[in-house]
Design a protein around this motif. Structure first.
Motif, PDB file in Angstrom:
ATOM      1  N   ALA A  55       0.840  -1.205   0.000  1.00 34.50           N
ATOM      2  CA  ALA A  55       0.000   0.000   0.000  1.00 34.50           C
ATOM      3  C   ALA A  55       0.874   1.254   0.000  1.00 34.50           C
ATOM      4  CB  ALA A  55      -0.924  -0.007   1.213  1.00 34.50           C
ATOM      5  N   ARG A  56       1.938   1.230   0.795  1.00 37.82           N
ATOM      6  CA  ARG A  56       2.828   2.388   0.917  1.00 37.82           C
ATOM      7  C   ARG A  56       3.505   2.741  -0.403  1.00 37.82           C
ATOM      8  NH1 ARG A  56       5.077   0.511   5.123  1.00 37.82           N
ATOM      9  NH2 ARG A  56       6.990  -0.286   4.237  1.00 37.82           N
ATOM     10  N   VAL A  57       3.876   1.705  -1.182  1.00 38.71           N
ATOM     11  CA  VAL A  57       4.582   1.973  -2.442  1.00 38.71           C
ATOM     12  C   VAL A  57       3.627   2.071  -3.627  1.00 38.71           C
ATOM     13  CG1 VAL A  57       6.716   0.918  -1.612  1.00 38.71           C
ATOM     14  CG2 VAL A  57       5.130  -0.460  -2.985  1.00 38.71           C
ATOM     15  N   GLY A  58       2.320   1.869  -3.390  1.00 36.33           N
ATOM     16  CA  GLY A  58       1.350   1.959  -4.480  1.00 36.33           C
ATOM     17  C   GLY A  58       1.436   0.799  -5.451  1.00 36.33           C
ATOM     18  N   TYR A  59       1.701  -0.393  -4.929  1.00 33.57           N
ATOM     19  CA  TYR A  59       1.859  -1.575  -5.784  1.00 33.57           C
ATOM     20  C   TYR A  59       0.550  -1.891  -6.506  1.00 33.57           C
ATOM     21  CZ  TYR A  59       3.461  -6.279  -7.096  1.00 33.57           C
ATOM     22  OH  TYR A  59       3.836  -7.416  -7.784  1.00 33.57           O
ATOM     23  N   PRO A  60       0.557  -1.890  -7.838  1.00 41.65           N
ATOM     24  CA  PRO A  60      -0.689  -2.051  -8.582  1.00 41.65           C
ATOM     25  C   PRO A  60      -1.302  -3.450  -8.497  1.00 41.65           C
ATOM     26  CG  PRO A  60       1.174  -1.957 -10.084  1.00 41.65           C
ATOM     27  CD  PRO A  60       1.697  -1.656  -8.709  1.00 41.65           C
ATOM     28  N   ASP A  61      -0.521  -4.462  -8.122  1.00 38.27           N
ATOM     29  CA  ASP A  61      -1.009  -5.845  -8.056  1.00 38.27           C
ATOM     30  C   ASP A  61      -1.287  -6.261  -6.608  1.00 38.27           C
ATOM     31  OD1 ASP A  61      -1.806  -8.070  -9.473  1.00 38.27           O
ATOM     32  OD2 ASP A  61       0.195  -8.950  -9.591  1.00 38.27           O
ATOM     33  N   ARG A  62      -1.515  -5.282  -5.765  1.00 37.11           N
ATOM     34  CA  ARG A  62      -1.673  -5.517  -4.325  1.00 37.11           C
ATOM     35  C   ARG A  62      -2.819  -6.471  -3.998  1.00 37.11           C
ATOM     36  NH1 ARG A  62      -2.744  -0.189  -1.526  1.00 37.11           N
ATOM     37  NH2 ARG A  62      -4.864  -0.576  -2.187  1.00 37.11           N
ATOM     38  N   ASP A  63      -3.971  -6.295  -4.605  1.00 40.56           N
ATOM     39  CA  ASP A  63      -5.129  -7.137  -4.280  1.00 40.56           C
ATOM     40  C   ASP A  63      -4.878  -8.603  -4.617  1.00 40.56           C
ATOM     41  OD1 ASP A  63      -6.488  -4.932  -3.328  1.00 40.56           O
ATOM     42  OD2 ASP A  63      -7.617  -4.624  -5.191  1.00 40.56           O
ATOM     43  N   ARG A  64      -4.295  -8.864  -5.792  1.00 40.77           N
ATOM     44  CA  ARG A  64      -4.011 -10.244  -6.181  1.00 40.77           C
ATOM     45  C   ARG A  64      -2.961 -10.860  -5.260  1.00 40.77           C
ATOM     46  NH1 ARG A  64      -0.580 -13.300  -8.574  1.00 40.77           N
ATOM     47  NH2 ARG A  64       0.853 -11.598  -8.982  1.00 40.77           N
ATOM     48  N   HIS A  65      -1.944 -10.095  -4.928  1.00 38.85           N
ATOM     49  CA  HIS A  65      -0.881 -10.581  -4.045  1.00 38.85           C
ATOM     50  C   HIS A  65      -1.450 -10.906  -2.656  1.00 38.85           C
ATOM     51  CE1 HIS A  65       3.623 -10.429  -3.142  1.00 38.85           C
ATOM     52  NE2 HIS A  65       3.055 -10.792  -2.015  1.00 38.85           N
ATOM     53  N   ALA A  66      -2.309 -10.031  -2.140  1.00 39.92           N
ATOM     54  CA  ALA A  66      -2.935 -10.270  -0.838  1.00 39.92           C
ATOM     55  C   ALA A  66      -3.833 -11.510  -0.883  1.00 39.92           C
ATOM     56  CB  ALA A  66      -3.730  -9.043  -0.401  1.00 39.92           C
ATOM     57  N   GLU A  67      -4.497 -11.732  -2.003  1.00 41.80           N
ATOM     58  CA  GLU A  67      -5.322 -12.936  -2.147  1.00 41.80           C
ATOM     59  C   GLU A  67      -4.459 -14.191  -2.097  1.00 41.80           C
ATOM     60  OE1 GLU A  67      -8.253 -15.711  -2.443  1.00 41.80           O
ATOM     61  OE2 GLU A  67      -8.416 -13.610  -1.855  1.00 41.80           O
ATOM     62  N   LEU A  68      -3.251 -14.150  -2.647  1.00 42.98           N
ATOM     63  CA  LEU A  68      -2.332 -15.286  -2.542  1.00 42.98           C
ATOM     64  C   LEU A  68      -1.990 -15.567  -1.081  1.00 42.98           C
ATOM     65  CD1 LEU A  68       0.074 -14.501  -5.520  1.00 42.98           C
ATOM     66  CD2 LEU A  68      -1.705 -16.271  -5.426  1.00 42.98           C
ATOM     67  N   HIS A  69      -1.861 -14.537  -0.286  1.00 46.22           N
ATOM     68  CA  HIS A  69      -1.619 -14.719   1.146  1.00 46.22           C
ATOM     69  C   HIS A  69      -2.805 -15.434   1.792  1.00 46.22           C
ATOM     70  CE1 HIS A  69       1.331 -11.058   1.336  1.00 46.22           C
ATOM     71  NE2 HIS A  69       1.888 -12.118   0.767  1.00 46.22           N
ATOM     72  N   ARG A  70      -4.011 -15.014   1.479  1.00 49.29           N
ATOM     73  CA  ARG A  70      -5.207 -15.654   2.044  1.00 49.29           C
ATOM     74  C   ARG A  70      -5.324 -17.109   1.591  1.00 49.29           C
ATOM     75  NH1 ARG A  70      -6.808 -10.427   1.095  1.00 49.29           N
ATOM     76  NH2 ARG A  70      -7.775 -10.851  -0.901  1.00 49.29           N
ATOM     77  N   GLN A  71      -4.988 -17.382   0.334  1.00 44.46           N
ATOM     78  CA  GLN A  71      -5.012 -18.768  -0.159  1.00 44.46           C
ATOM     79  C   GLN A  71      -4.012 -19.634   0.596  1.00 44.46           C
ATOM     80  OE1 GLN A  71      -4.366 -18.594  -4.391  1.00 44.46           O
ATOM     81  NE2 GLN A  71      -6.287 -17.516  -4.772  1.00 44.46           N
ATOM     82  N   PHE A  72      -2.846 -19.080   0.887  1.00 42.22           N
ATOM     83  CA  PHE A  72      -1.843 -19.801   1.661  1.00 42.22           C
ATOM     84  C   PHE A  72      -2.403 -20.200   3.029  1.00 42.22           C
ATOM     85  CE2 PHE A  72       1.266 -19.534   5.097  1.00 42.22           C
ATOM     86  CZ  PHE A  72       2.175 -20.516   4.720  1.00 42.22           C
ATOM     87  N   VAL A  73      -3.027 -19.251   3.703  1.00 41.87           N
ATOM     88  CA  VAL A  73      -3.576 -19.524   5.030  1.00 41.87           C
ATOM     89  C   VAL A  73      -4.655 -20.593   4.949  1.00 41.87           C
ATOM     90  CG1 VAL A  73      -4.888 -18.528   6.957  1.00 41.87           C
ATOM     91  CG2 VAL A  73      -2.955 -17.278   5.972  1.00 41.87           C
ATOM     92  N   ARG A  74      -5.557 -20.487   3.977  1.00 40.39           N
ATOM     93  CA  ARG A  74      -6.632 -21.483   3.836  1.00 40.39           C
ATOM     94  C   ARG A  74      -6.076 -22.877   3.584  1.00 40.39           C
ATOM     95  NH1 ARG A  74      -9.393 -17.221   1.083  1.00 40.39           N
ATOM     96  NH2 ARG A  74      -8.640 -17.981  -0.916  1.00 40.39           N
TER      97      ARG A  74
END
Length: 139
Positions: free
Chosen positions: A72-91
């Motif tokens: 969020a701080r660097v304005g990463y344009p693929d942030r939502d997809r990357h965060a979803e990969l984190h959630r998939q990992f946890v699941r």
């Protein structure tokens, strides 16, 4: 119980992304994955697995939060997809953990998943994030 000769993941410079916080957290995740493997044949494996998994969940949660704040701080344009990969990992880790306490096959599958996910995620997703941040002089 003797530890295996080689850890599942050996830290090397190829895994270093150049962000001190992210690199430190990745090193800790490597340690936790290797501890899981070291406890594979322990007589108290269930207890050791739960200890390692609990530590990993807590650490991964902190790491994902830090990494997502960095995106969020660097304005990463693929942030939502990357965060979803984190959630998939946890699941997926939850699913495998629920199965591995009494059956060896899911335990091996959990270890394989953790190693593959870590190596792939760091080598592709996190490397892409850090390259973007460096291009914006945010690292």
């Amino acid at each position: 119980m003797a530890a295996r000769n080689r850890p599942l993941i050996e830290w090397d410079d190829a895994l270093t992304l150049g962000d001190e916080t992210i690199d430190r957290q990745h090193k800790r995740l490597v340690e936790l994955i290797n501890q899981m493997d070291d406890n594979r044949d322990a007589p108290d494996r269930e207890m050791q697995v739960m200890r390692c998994i609990t530590c990993m969940y807590l650490h991964a949660k902190e790491h994902f939060w830090d990494e997502e704040a960095f995106m969020a701080r660097v304005g990463y344009p693929d942030r939502d997809r990357h965060a979803e990969l984190h959630r998939q990992f946890v699941r997926r880790t939850h699913e495998l953990t629920d199965c591995c306490l009494t059956d060896d096959a899911p335990y091996i599958e959990l270890l394989d998943f953790l190693v593959a996910w870590f190596k792939d995620h760091v080598a592709t997703e996190d490397l892409r994030l850090v390259a973007f941040a460096k291009g914006r002089d945010a690292c």
